[in-house]
Write an enzyme that holds these catalytic residues in place. Sequence first.
Site, PDB file in Angstrom:
ATOM      1  N   PHE A 139      30.744  57.570  44.774  1.00  0.00           N
ATOM      2  CA  PHE A 139      31.335  57.295  45.649  1.00  0.00           C
ATOM      3  C   PHE A 139      30.758  55.584  45.389  1.00  0.00           C
ATOM      4  O   PHE A 139      31.461  54.705  46.192  1.00  0.00           O
ATOM      5  CB  PHE A 139      30.938  56.923  46.869  1.00  0.00           C
ATOM      6  CG  PHE A 139      31.795  59.185  47.725  1.00  0.00           C
ATOM      7  CD1 PHE A 139      33.057  59.440  47.945  1.00  0.00           C
ATOM      8  CD2 PHE A 139      30.973  59.909  47.044  1.00  0.00           C
ATOM      9  CE1 PHE A 139      33.985  60.080  47.489  1.00  0.00           C
ATOM     10  CE2 PHE A 139      31.296  61.335  47.939  1.00  0.00           C
ATOM     11  CZ  PHE A 139      33.542  61.196  47.529  1.00  0.00           C
ATOM     12  N   ASP A 198      25.442  74.085  45.225  1.00  0.00           N
ATOM     13  CA  ASP A 198      24.933  73.130  44.570  1.00  0.00           C
ATOM     14  C   ASP A 198      23.827  73.480  44.762  1.00  0.00           C
ATOM     15  O   ASP A 198      23.477  71.707  43.804  1.00  0.00           O
ATOM     16  CB  ASP A 198      25.968  71.796  44.636  1.00  0.00           C
ATOM     17  CG  ASP A 198      26.186  71.227  43.365  1.00  0.00           C
ATOM     18  OD1 ASP A 198      26.039  71.773  42.313  1.00  0.00           O
ATOM     19  OD2 ASP A 198      26.325  70.033  43.583  1.00  0.00           O
TER      20      ASP A 198
END
Length: 833
Positions: A482, A596
């Site tokens: 981001f 993850d």
Amino acid sequence: MGPRGTGGRAGRAGAPAPGWTCLLPLLLCTALRSLRASPGSEVNLLDSRTVMGDLGWIAYPKNGWEEIGEVDENYAPIHTYQVCKVMEQNQNNWLLTSWISNEGASRIFIELKFTLRDCNSLPGGLGTCKETFNMYYFESDDEDGRNIKENQYIKIDTIAADESFTELDLGDRVMKLNTEVRDVGPLTKKGFYLAFQDVGACIALVSVRVYYKKCPSVIRNLARFPDTITGADSSQLLEVSGVCINHSVTEEAPKMHCSAEGEWLVPIGKCLCKAGYEEKNNTCQAPSPVSSVKKGKITKNSISLSWQEPDRPNGIILEYEIKYFEKDQETSYTIIKSKETAITADGLKPGAAYVFQIRARTAAGYGGFSRRFEFETSPVLAASSDQSQIPIIVVSVTVGVILLAVVIGFLLSGRRCGYSKAKQDPEEEKMHFHNGHIKLPGVRTYIDPHTYEDPNQAVHEFAKEIEASCITIERVIGAGEFGEVCSGRLKLQGKREFPVAIKTLKVGYTEKQRRDFLGEASIMGQFDHPNIIHLEGVVTKSKPVMIVTEYMENGSLDTFLKKNDGQFTVIQLVGMLRGIASGMKYLSDMGYVHRDLAARNILINSNLVCKVSDFGLSRVLEDDPEAAYTTRGGKIPIRWTAPEAIAFRKFTSASDVWSYGIVMWEVMSYGERPYWEMTNQDVIKAVEEGYRLPSPMDCPAALYQLMLDCWQKDRNSRPKFDEIVSMLDKLIRNPSSLKTLVNASSRVSNLLVEHSPVGSGAYRSVGEWLEAIKMGRYTEIFMENGYSSMDAVAQVTLEDLRRLGVTLVGHQKKIMNSLQEMKVQLVNGMVPL
Ligand code: ACK
């Protein structure tokens, strides 16, 4: 005959030694200057170099060892003993030390510094000349043990020289001083004697240092760990409990492990400062003293004062205590308590000096008093004197009004550096509980921010809002999906400034990107555990939007391990794994599935504490470069993901356990890429067919077994995170269980594919081999020293490696194991060397 007490004391200035031996002392001073002082974690029980008077050692027979009367550059005596009966048969010369107390240590170390003559350089002495001597010890509770017989001594070792000297060296005045260290233990009595037996060598024993090792007292994670003498066993780790320092309380029982080398390893748990106390330089302190006090209106009977809140209030200031007394009359003082930052002391004598001191109180108690401030009341004068106060009053009132206006304005604008939480509508709070997230006492569950209609509400539920002006961005440290990741500092009101990591949301973001970005904070803000990255807060009211977390000095674990290949002890690696498992246990207890888990998503700080990070909202792993689209459209980091999660998106804590097994493999192989360069498709296929990653090099069998357990096809058969933590704790407590390594041949037979970095192929060159085992930095040294072919390399010994300058034990192991492995493969006819 034994070395008895009847033996002659070694003469300080014995008969001149024959021939060349008398040259020895001349060279000692230079060599002695280079002797190293004992490191901090070593405690000397004896250092012959620092004993000023007689050592009290005994030589037997009298004409064997003799003390050379030498002094150093400060004219302090050097206790050097020499013997050189190389031409005479059947030598048996003993040198006994005086009794040495072990001071409670059960393993002691003996460092000898000596020179030894090369027998080959002796004319005619070859037949009888020796190049070694023996060291013995005898334990006793007191000094009565000296009259014991030779055969009652226990041999420690035969000591040989790494470098002996020749006539030529004497000519060049080059001193080849050898240093040998031996250790003895477990010791069961209060002390011991040492003895040195010469059997016909030419030796000068320059110094004897006897010491034990300790883990020095330390404060870590706000817990104090005492001076701890290391264990008797050379591989023993002692578990030591820490005690929370003053004004702190236990969060998770603080423990550390004291290694045989005197290092503190594997910190577990921590203490936290009590409410109202601030952590600073390993202490927790109440409010700092008031530093600035100003006088206001002064009359003949009163003094008005005002002051500012302490720099570091460390909590809400409940009141101030003002102590004052007439100058030089300290025994008679008055105390005023005030909730305001101003008071007027009245009833004072006219024209007298008064001393004021102020201190603040928070829930944590009183801080220290300010320095003394001295002010005088007005003298009794004619009426005009009161007139003289008018300008002061006018100025004071004006300043007061301005100050008041500034403070009110400041408060109203909300621009103080502190946290502000969005106000919660009670209705909304109710709604929150109606959403099915009722918190049972003691059981905290993770709340999926998706369950909030308005994701902004979730952010402000779980994350504190920080004023952008409280953040100083210092540098960019990486790039996230981001925007940039920066390091910087955060200064909150009442707290000292501290380092933070700042994730920023790049300009031009979409509403969805903003939501996803802040989603991580909504998740992270729900966690509070020493092995989960800690969220400081968010900046949403100004741009750029930011997420502020604790700063982890060593960055992400995979990069850190690659950079420090081979440089940690197994215990340190297991300590890292234990931390990760503990963080994951917390997450699974909270009902959060990470999806993850990988070394790249673990951060590591300067204390080698690992923390789980990267809590994406969608968990479709948009931001993970390792994530690939599956046939079903999801984006998944294939190499880290359990087969059921890849095949039908069954993500559970059990699939996190699979990933944890892969992280274990990454850690034990110092950041190697799981399944190397195999394609994702090949990985899926191989795993489905039952192949598993082979053991990393030098991996303890118990750890590899744990990895295999994590990679059970049946997810219910995999261990749970709490079992993993207990298992690792057990291994840490009993490090000898880590000594059994997966042996080279079984490691190879476990290879799932031929593509292995080590030992699976014939290397065309030494360079290629060293590169493959990530030791490429030594290629030039190998080539320069004649190891230019794999045939030549096959002959390399550990000694050779040390000679070549491969001094790191981890690197020596890596090279030797690879060679060993290639030899095993050669024997098995698997791979031609
Ligand atoms: O390996 P690194 O230096 O550690 O590079 C990445 C980079 O930012 C992009 O993620 C580093 N990073 C992320 N969070 C933190 C943190 N809390 N403390 C220190 N470094 C961090 C990470």
